[in-house]
Design a protein around this motif. Sequence first.
Motif, PDB file in Angstrom:
ATOM      1  N   LEU A  81      -0.853  13.291  -9.403  1.00 19.73           N
ATOM      2  CA  LEU A  81       0.100  12.185  -9.291  1.00 19.73           C
ATOM      3  C   LEU A  81      -0.621  10.844  -9.371  1.00 19.73           C
ATOM      4  N   VAL A  82      -1.737  10.715  -8.654  1.00 22.38           N
ATOM      5  CA  VAL A  82      -2.494   9.456  -8.675  1.00 22.38           C
ATOM      6  C   VAL A  82      -2.946   9.135 -10.102  1.00 22.38           C
ATOM      7  N   ARG A  83      -3.432  10.142 -10.796  1.00 19.57           N
ATOM      8  CA  ARG A  83      -3.878   9.909 -12.178  1.00 19.57           C
ATOM      9  C   ARG A  83      -2.711   9.426 -13.043  1.00 19.57           C
ATOM     10  N   HIS A  84      -1.564  10.053 -12.889  1.00 18.86           N
ATOM     11  CA  HIS A  84      -0.389   9.638 -13.671  1.00 18.86           C
ATOM     12  C   HIS A  84      -0.008   8.191 -13.343  1.00 18.86           C
ATOM     13  N   LEU A  85      -0.013   7.839 -12.065  1.00 18.86           N
ATOM     14  CA  LEU A  85       0.329   6.475 -11.675  1.00 18.86           C
ATOM     15  C   LEU A  85      -0.644   5.468 -12.278  1.00 18.86           C
ATOM     16  N   PRO A 112      -8.736  -9.591  -4.666  1.00 18.55           N
ATOM     17  CA  PRO A 112      -8.175  -8.456  -3.921  1.00 18.55           C
ATOM     18  C   PRO A 112      -7.219  -7.660  -4.793  1.00 18.55           C
ATOM     19  N   PRO A 113      -7.003  -6.394  -4.469  1.00 13.11           N
ATOM     20  CA  PRO A 113      -6.088  -5.574  -5.265  1.00 13.11           C
ATOM     21  C   PRO A 113      -4.651  -6.080  -5.186  1.00 13.11           C
ATOM     22  N   GLU A 114      -3.878  -5.757  -6.221  1.00  6.90           N
ATOM     23  CA  GLU A 114      -2.453  -6.078  -6.219  1.00  6.90           C
ATOM     24  C   GLU A 114      -1.634  -4.966  -5.575  1.00  6.90           C
ATOM     25  N   HIS A 115      -2.230  -3.789  -5.494  1.00  7.88           N
ATOM     26  CA  HIS A 115      -1.591  -2.640  -4.844  1.00  7.88           C
ATOM     27  C   HIS A 115      -2.714  -1.714  -4.391  1.00  7.88           C
ATOM     28  N   ILE A 116      -2.507  -1.034  -3.287  1.00  6.85           N
ATOM     29  CA  ILE A 116      -3.503  -0.082  -2.768  1.00  6.85           C
ATOM     30  C   ILE A 116      -2.850   1.297  -2.710  1.00  6.85           C
ATOM     31  N   ILE A 117      -3.527   2.295  -3.281  1.00  8.31           N
ATOM     32  CA  ILE A 117      -3.069   3.680  -3.193  1.00  8.31           C
ATOM     33  C   ILE A 117      -4.063   4.444  -2.328  1.00  8.31           C
ATOM     34  N   ASP A 153       7.746   7.886 -12.246  1.00 10.50           N
ATOM     35  CA  ASP A 153       7.683   6.509 -12.727  1.00 10.50           C
ATOM     36  C   ASP A 153       6.997   5.635 -11.679  1.00 10.50           C
ATOM     37  N   PRO A 154       5.883   4.960 -12.033  1.00 11.07           N
ATOM     38  CA  PRO A 154       5.212   4.086 -11.059  1.00 11.07           C
ATOM     39  C   PRO A 154       6.124   3.002 -10.501  1.00 11.07           C
ATOM     40  N   ALA A 189       0.857  -1.190   0.000  1.00  9.44           N
ATOM     41  CA  ALA A 189       0.000   0.000   0.000  1.00  9.44           C
ATOM     42  C   ALA A 189       0.893   1.240   0.000  1.00  9.44           C
ATOM     43  N   THR A 190       0.524   2.222  -0.798  1.00 11.42           N
ATOM     44  CA  THR A 190       1.265   3.480  -0.862  1.00 11.42           C
ATOM     45  C   THR A 190       0.375   4.597  -0.340  1.00 11.42           C
TER      46      THR A 190
END
Length: 350
Positions: free
Chosen positions: A28-32, A100-105, A225-226, A14-15
């Motif tokens: 930033l979130v949109r870019h990621l 489940p998600p692979e990553h959480i923002i 860069d993500p 999680a980030t």
Amino acid sequence: MSVSARHAPRRIPATVITGFLGAGKTTLVRHLMEHAGGRRIALIINEFGDVGMDREILAACGVAGCAEDDIVELANGCICCTVADEFLPTMEALLARPQPPEHIIIETSGLALPKPLVRAFDWPDVRARVTVDGVVAVVDARSVHDGRFTEDPAGLAARRAADPALDHDNPLEEVFEDQLLCADMVVLNKVDLLSEAETAALIAELGGRLRPGTRLVPVVEGRVDPAVALGLMAGVEDDLEGRPSHHDTATDHDHDDFHSFVVGLGAVADPAEARQRLGAVIADHDILRIKGFLAVPGKPMRHLIQAVGPRVSGYYDRPWRDDEARESRLVVIGLRGLDEAAIRGALVGL
């Protein structure tokens, strides 16, 4: 390695994306998300105040993973104050999904303190399945350069005289520093608004305020860069003691130093003129942040408004939906003591 360790499920990274009001967190979130490479990412968006705008902005961007059903919004207060009531149940619901998600923002409110949120990852059911990959603090280069988070002694004395109940030396600086000192990466955004010399000086100044090892990345429009921002592998939940905070000794945390309200307006004929007048209202009342949408007669699209301090921008972001009222609506955020009646009166005339 034991058999149980070999077969233990990989914890989901999680980030936490933090940063002051208007720094560019949503950009930033949109870019990621645009460059996520098909990774299944869950978004949790938190906003200060009763009405959220960032979820609508992201849902309108047309990027895979940013559809309305993919974004969880936590409004009605900063996430650092509503951990037990809102954040933990949201995390449990995400983890219970068939996929489940692979990553959480997690995009926090601009007034949130990241450390109490990270501490919530010690909740047993969450800690067993999620690790905090990193805290990313987004910084508005122009605002810091212009001294938005510092206050001269005379100005502080004047504010104390006007409000004897003032608790902090400078609530803006305290929130800003807490966000910086919890970060594993600082994204110095909007450096295109500074000269090269100004950017270099700001990098040197901020570098001296960060914890050792914190990365500082100067960018424009949140272009990180993500693979870097979403791969810090910091295990932040195990390193809280090394992240000092102005609020470490406080028994609780509130946002009484800040005030927000929503202004509903009718149609606005000339967005360019409205932006100009907004700038004057912001200057007259020292407003920290305005964001929202304008309904322009004859236009099928809504006009998105974003203001950080005196800087006001706008563009048409998406068509109005058939099921929504075509009305203008602005969220206003500032320090305690805002003259809400006077600001409402000035904005109604847009």
